[in-house]
Design a protein around this motif. Sequence first.
Motif, PDB file in Angstrom:
ATOM      1  N   PRO A 176       0.816  -1.217   0.000  1.00 55.78           N
ATOM      2  CA  PRO A 176       0.000   0.000   0.000  1.00 55.78           C
ATOM      3  C   PRO A 176       0.853   1.271   0.000  1.00 55.78           C
ATOM      4  CG  PRO A 176       0.099  -0.919   2.198  1.00 55.78           C
ATOM      5  CD  PRO A 176       0.823  -1.895   1.302  1.00 55.78           C
ATOM      6  N   PHE A 177       0.274   2.347  -0.442  1.00 56.93           N
ATOM      7  CA  PHE A 177       0.893   3.669  -0.308  1.00 56.93           C
ATOM      8  C   PHE A 177      -0.194   4.637   0.136  1.00 56.93           C
ATOM      9  CE2 PHE A 177      -0.672   3.551  -4.654  1.00 56.93           C
ATOM     10  CZ  PHE A 177      -1.257   4.800  -4.819  1.00 56.93           C
ATOM     11  N   ILE A 178       0.220   5.765   0.664  1.00 54.23           N
ATOM     12  CA  ILE A 178      -0.744   6.772   1.106  1.00 54.23           C
ATOM     13  C   ILE A 178      -0.403   8.120   0.492  1.00 54.23           C
ATOM     14  CG2 ILE A 178      -1.343   5.597   3.256  1.00 54.23           C
ATOM     15  CD1 ILE A 178       0.565   7.394   4.733  1.00 54.23           C
ATOM     16  N   VAL A 179      -1.416   8.954   0.335  1.00 55.59           N
ATOM     17  CA  VAL A 179      -1.236  10.315  -0.168  1.00 55.59           C
ATOM     18  C   VAL A 179      -0.930  11.217   1.012  1.00 55.59           C
ATOM     19  CG1 VAL A 179      -2.354  12.246  -1.328  1.00 55.59           C
ATOM     20  CG2 VAL A 179      -2.775   9.902  -2.121  1.00 55.59           C
ATOM     21  N   GLY A 180       0.176  11.946   0.936  1.00 54.99           N
ATOM     22  CA  GLY A 180       0.598  12.817   2.029  1.00 54.99           C
ATOM     23  C   GLY A 180      -0.348  13.977   2.261  1.00 54.99           C
ATOM     24  N   GLU A 181      -0.507  14.348   3.517  1.00 54.09           N
ATOM     25  CA  GLU A 181      -1.454  15.419   3.869  1.00 54.09           C
ATOM     26  C   GLU A 181      -1.006  16.787   3.383  1.00 54.09           C
ATOM     27  OE1 GLU A 181       0.283  16.129   8.425  1.00 54.09           O
ATOM     28  OE2 GLU A 181      -1.697  15.232   8.103  1.00 54.09           O
ATOM     29  N   HIS A 182       0.262  16.931   3.037  1.00 59.38           N
ATOM     30  CA  HIS A 182       0.755  18.224   2.556  1.00 59.38           C
ATOM     31  C   HIS A 182       0.585  18.392   1.040  1.00 59.38           C
ATOM     32  CE1 HIS A 182       2.256  19.145   6.510  1.00 59.38           C
ATOM     33  NE2 HIS A 182       3.036  18.071   6.514  1.00 59.38           N
ATOM     34  N   SER A 183      -0.029  17.406   0.389  1.00 61.80           N
ATOM     35  CA  SER A 183      -0.284  17.533  -1.048  1.00 61.80           C
ATOM     36  C   SER A 183      -1.249  18.684  -1.293  1.00 61.80           C
ATOM     37  CB  SER A 183      -0.898  16.229  -1.588  1.00 61.80           C
ATOM     38  OG  SER A 183      -0.038  15.128  -1.367  1.00 61.80           O
ATOM     39  N   THR A 184      -0.969  19.470  -2.322  1.00 63.14           N
ATOM     40  CA  THR A 184      -1.882  20.565  -2.682  1.00 63.14           C
ATOM     41  C   THR A 184      -2.823  20.156  -3.813  1.00 63.14           C
ATOM     42  OG1 THR A 184      -0.243  21.500  -4.219  1.00 63.14           O
ATOM     43  CG2 THR A 184      -0.242  22.332  -1.948  1.00 63.14           C
ATOM     44  N   ALA A 185      -2.398  19.215  -4.644  1.00 59.94           N
ATOM     45  CA  ALA A 185      -3.251  18.735  -5.730  1.00 59.94           C
ATOM     46  C   ALA A 185      -4.320  17.807  -5.159  1.00 59.94           C
ATOM     47  CB  ALA A 185      -2.418  18.003  -6.768  1.00 59.94           C
ATOM     48  N   ASN A 188      -8.599  13.134  -8.409  1.00 61.56           N
ATOM     49  CA  ASN A 188      -9.772  13.154  -9.298  1.00 61.56           C
ATOM     50  C   ASN A 188     -10.180  14.561  -9.712  1.00 61.56           C
ATOM     51  OD1 ASN A 188     -10.004  10.315  -9.260  1.00 61.56           O
ATOM     52  ND2 ASN A 188     -11.170  10.395  -7.353  1.00 61.56           N
ATOM     53  N   VAL A 189      -9.371  15.548  -9.359  1.00 65.65           N
ATOM     54  CA  VAL A 189      -9.558  16.914  -9.866  1.00 65.65           C
ATOM     55  C   VAL A 189      -8.351  17.305 -10.703  1.00 65.65           C
ATOM     56  CG1 VAL A 189      -9.826  19.364  -9.279  1.00 65.65           C
ATOM     57  CG2 VAL A 189     -11.044  17.613  -7.950  1.00 65.65           C
ATOM     58  N   HIS A 190      -7.168  17.185 -10.094  1.00 63.44           N
ATOM     59  CA  HIS A 190      -5.928  17.549 -10.793  1.00 63.44           C
ATOM     60  C   HIS A 190      -5.169  16.328 -11.318  1.00 63.44           C
ATOM     61  CE1 HIS A 190      -6.691  20.821  -7.789  1.00 63.44           C
ATOM     62  NE2 HIS A 190      -6.642  21.514  -8.916  1.00 63.44           N
ATOM     63  N   TYR A 191      -5.444  15.168 -10.754  1.00 67.64           N
ATOM     64  CA  TYR A 191      -4.778  13.939 -11.180  1.00 67.64           C
ATOM     65  C   TYR A 191      -5.664  12.760 -10.810  1.00 67.64           C
ATOM     66  CZ  TYR A 191      -3.853  13.026  -6.268  1.00 67.64           C
ATOM     67  OH  TYR A 191      -4.019  12.777  -4.931  1.00 67.64           O
ATOM     68  N   GLU A 192      -5.323  11.582 -11.338  1.00 64.20           N
ATOM     69  CA  GLU A 192      -5.998  10.353 -10.942  1.00 64.20           C
ATOM     70  C   GLU A 192      -5.017   9.198 -10.995  1.00 64.20           C
ATOM     71  OE1 GLU A 192      -9.149   9.277 -13.582  1.00 64.20           O
ATOM     72  OE2 GLU A 192      -7.899   9.317 -15.388  1.00 64.20           O
ATOM     73  N   PHE A 193      -5.237   8.209 -10.107  1.00 62.64           N
ATOM     74  CA  PHE A 193      -4.465   6.978 -10.170  1.00 62.64           C
ATOM     75  C   PHE A 193      -5.135   6.067 -11.193  1.00 62.64           C
ATOM     76  CE2 PHE A 193      -3.790   8.479  -5.752  1.00 62.64           C
ATOM     77  CZ  PHE A 193      -2.424   8.647  -5.805  1.00 62.64           C
ATOM     78  N   GLY A 222      -1.026  26.790  -7.759  1.00 60.69           N
ATOM     79  CA  GLY A 222      -1.027  26.465  -6.338  1.00 60.69           C
ATOM     80  C   GLY A 222      -1.523  25.072  -6.010  1.00 60.69           C
ATOM     81  N   LYS A 223      -1.902  24.286  -7.025  1.00 59.34           N
ATOM     82  CA  LYS A 223      -2.399  22.928  -6.818  1.00 59.34           C
ATOM     83  C   LYS A 223      -1.556  21.941  -7.624  1.00 59.34           C
ATOM     84  CE  LYS A 223      -6.084  24.416  -4.534  1.00 59.34           C
ATOM     85  NZ  LYS A 223      -6.336  24.118  -3.110  1.00 59.34           N
ATOM     86  N   THR A 224      -0.248  22.006  -7.400  1.00 57.84           N
ATOM     87  CA  THR A 224       0.659  21.294  -8.303  1.00 57.84           C
ATOM     88  C   THR A 224       1.565  20.282  -7.610  1.00 57.84           C
ATOM     89  OG1 THR A 224       2.256  23.103  -8.105  1.00 57.84           O
ATOM     90  CG2 THR A 224       0.703  23.197  -9.952  1.00 57.84           C
ATOM     91  N   THR A 225       1.371  20.022  -6.322  1.00 66.30           N
ATOM     92  CA  THR A 225       2.246  19.061  -5.651  1.00 66.30           C
ATOM     93  C   THR A 225       1.444  17.883  -5.106  1.00 66.30           C
ATOM     94  OG1 THR A 225       2.119  20.318  -3.579  1.00 66.30           O
ATOM     95  CG2 THR A 225       3.996  20.747  -5.018  1.00 66.30           C
ATOM     96  N   LEU A 226       2.030  16.716  -5.238  1.00 62.40           N
ATOM     97  CA  LEU A 226       1.446  15.478  -4.736  1.00 62.40           C
ATOM     98  C   LEU A 226       2.556  14.702  -4.039  1.00 62.40           C
ATOM     99  CD1 LEU A 226      -0.626  13.145  -4.522  1.00 62.40           C
ATOM    100  CD2 LEU A 226       0.033  12.490  -6.856  1.00 62.40           C
ATOM    101  N   ILE A 247       5.699  14.621  -6.377  1.00 59.97           N
ATOM    102  CA  ILE A 247       5.345  14.650  -7.793  1.00 59.97           C
ATOM    103  C   ILE A 247       4.860  16.045  -8.147  1.00 59.97           C
ATOM    104  CG2 ILE A 247       3.861  13.641  -9.568  1.00 59.97           C
ATOM    105  CD1 ILE A 247       3.697  11.213  -7.455  1.00 59.97           C
ATOM    106  N   TYR A 248       5.557  16.669  -9.066  1.00 61.31           N
ATOM    107  CA  TYR A 248       5.158  18.002  -9.535  1.00 61.31           C
ATOM    108  C   TYR A 248       4.167  17.837 -10.682  1.00 61.31           C
ATOM    109  CZ  TYR A 248       5.386  22.437 -12.040  1.00 61.31           C
ATOM    110  OH  TYR A 248       5.058  23.602 -12.695  1.00 61.31           O
ATOM    111  N   ILE A 249       2.964  18.338 -10.489  1.00 57.46           N
ATOM    112  CA  ILE A 249       1.926  18.188 -11.500  1.00 57.46           C
ATOM    113  C   ILE A 249       2.048  19.337 -12.492  1.00 57.46           C
ATOM    114  CG2 ILE A 249      -0.559  17.999 -11.906  1.00 57.46           C
ATOM    115  CD1 ILE A 249      -0.798  16.679  -9.242  1.00 57.46           C
ATOM    116  N   LYS A 250       2.880  19.077 -13.455  1.00 60.00           N
ATOM    117  CA  LYS A 250       3.162  20.081 -14.479  1.00 60.00           C
ATOM    118  C   LYS A 250       2.053  20.142 -15.515  1.00 60.00           C
ATOM    119  CE  LYS A 250       6.471  20.928 -18.173  1.00 60.00           C
ATOM    120  NZ  LYS A 250       7.636  20.361 -18.868  1.00 60.00           N
TER     121      LYS A 250
END
Length: 426
Positions: A176-185, A188-193, A222-226, A247-250
């Motif tokens: 398993p992996f988890i999404v960090g709480e400091h992610s700004t993206a 399902n809005v800015h990205y999807e697995f 401002g919504k570019t980090t995961l 991950i920089y959401i370019k």
Amino acid sequence: MMKNIISIICLLLSMCFVACNDDDSEEKGPQLAFSELIYTLDAEEPLNVEIRVSEPVPANTSVKFNIRGAAVQGEEYELSANEFVIPAGESTASITVTPKNNFEDGKTIKLELYPVDGYVLGEYNFTLIEVLTKGQLICSFQEENYVLPGEVEIRMDAKDANTGKYFSASTDTKVPFIVGEHSTAIENVHYEFVDNPDKMFVIPAKKSYGTIKIRFLKWEEGKTTLFLLVPDGNDRILPGDVDQTEIYIKGMTTPDRLEGKWVFKELTSMDYVKNNAWYGGEEIANMPENNLPTDMLEFVNGGTQLKVHATGDMAKYFRDADVTFLKEQLVYLYEFGGIGRPPQVTVSMMNLSQANVNFSGVNEKLRSVQVGFRLLEDNETLEVTVFDYEPTDFLYNTYKDLAAWSGEGEFPMEMHMIRYHFTKVK
């Protein structure tokens, strides 16, 4: 150790069977027993345990059992049911044993059948299940940083915690992996697995790593980090050296992100092209390197139209044109190669409805072209790569030789690209 224990049990059982055989033969009724005396519960895969009777039952028949053994139900394994149910007209039934946090070696499960009216318990009135153990894994992301253009593949490596060697299992292993709480993206809005609702890396059998894919959906200031993290406190998984990746959401360089004015900044590939020209002299004497700080590309109507405001050499190639997104493509930055393979980046291939592919102020051959566009990380620098051209004023012999060898759909001048950087006008 476990094999020795089971061998002794088997010997004792065989002695018991001989001693009790005469008594059992006096009992009447169908025989009821486990199908096997000994089972093995794999470290990763569920196990079906079966009972059978010597003749089909006339009605649905419930067979309860007692549970013994050192393995702890609910922690190290789960049972699908607390009884066997043999359907009417059938002679077998099964339950499923699913491994959980089975990390300690030497554990067993013992299932003992309770008597059922009208039936005689057979020789295998109990069964032993050997529980194979999961080894703890040390898991690390392959890279500390990734860039997400349109789609990116993230890799996680696994090592055996006991040996320190790269992990290899006989079956697929989920991490398993988890999404960090400091992610700004936002997922399902800015990205999807991609095809991964449970957020798992799957390490295929005989492999030591697993991958996931992430797809870009929307770019927003401002919504570019995961951040992705290896879970801490998991009984099976231990975080390794790279326990987090950013991950920089370019996002893709789509026409709408080009809208506006971009002024010439520099040519990044000219020295490389000159040094790697197949012929010298006049071939490199008239390179299109004289461009002005006022030369400008302007994208209007949502980036779907290009207007060229230039008097420098780039005006020999670019024309006012319609702009259409084609695809993402990996290209090499040959000018930054140095020793070894040059870096590779993802560019957006755009179709320009026209350009002068002769790249000349004297000769003109207009046709549609494919040009690579890439917004750099600051989103204020636009990289434009021209490799779809047929030069007549420079590199002309190089082009003729390469064109004679190139196949359909290939760009003869791909390794002699003209790469520009432009700066956005605010």
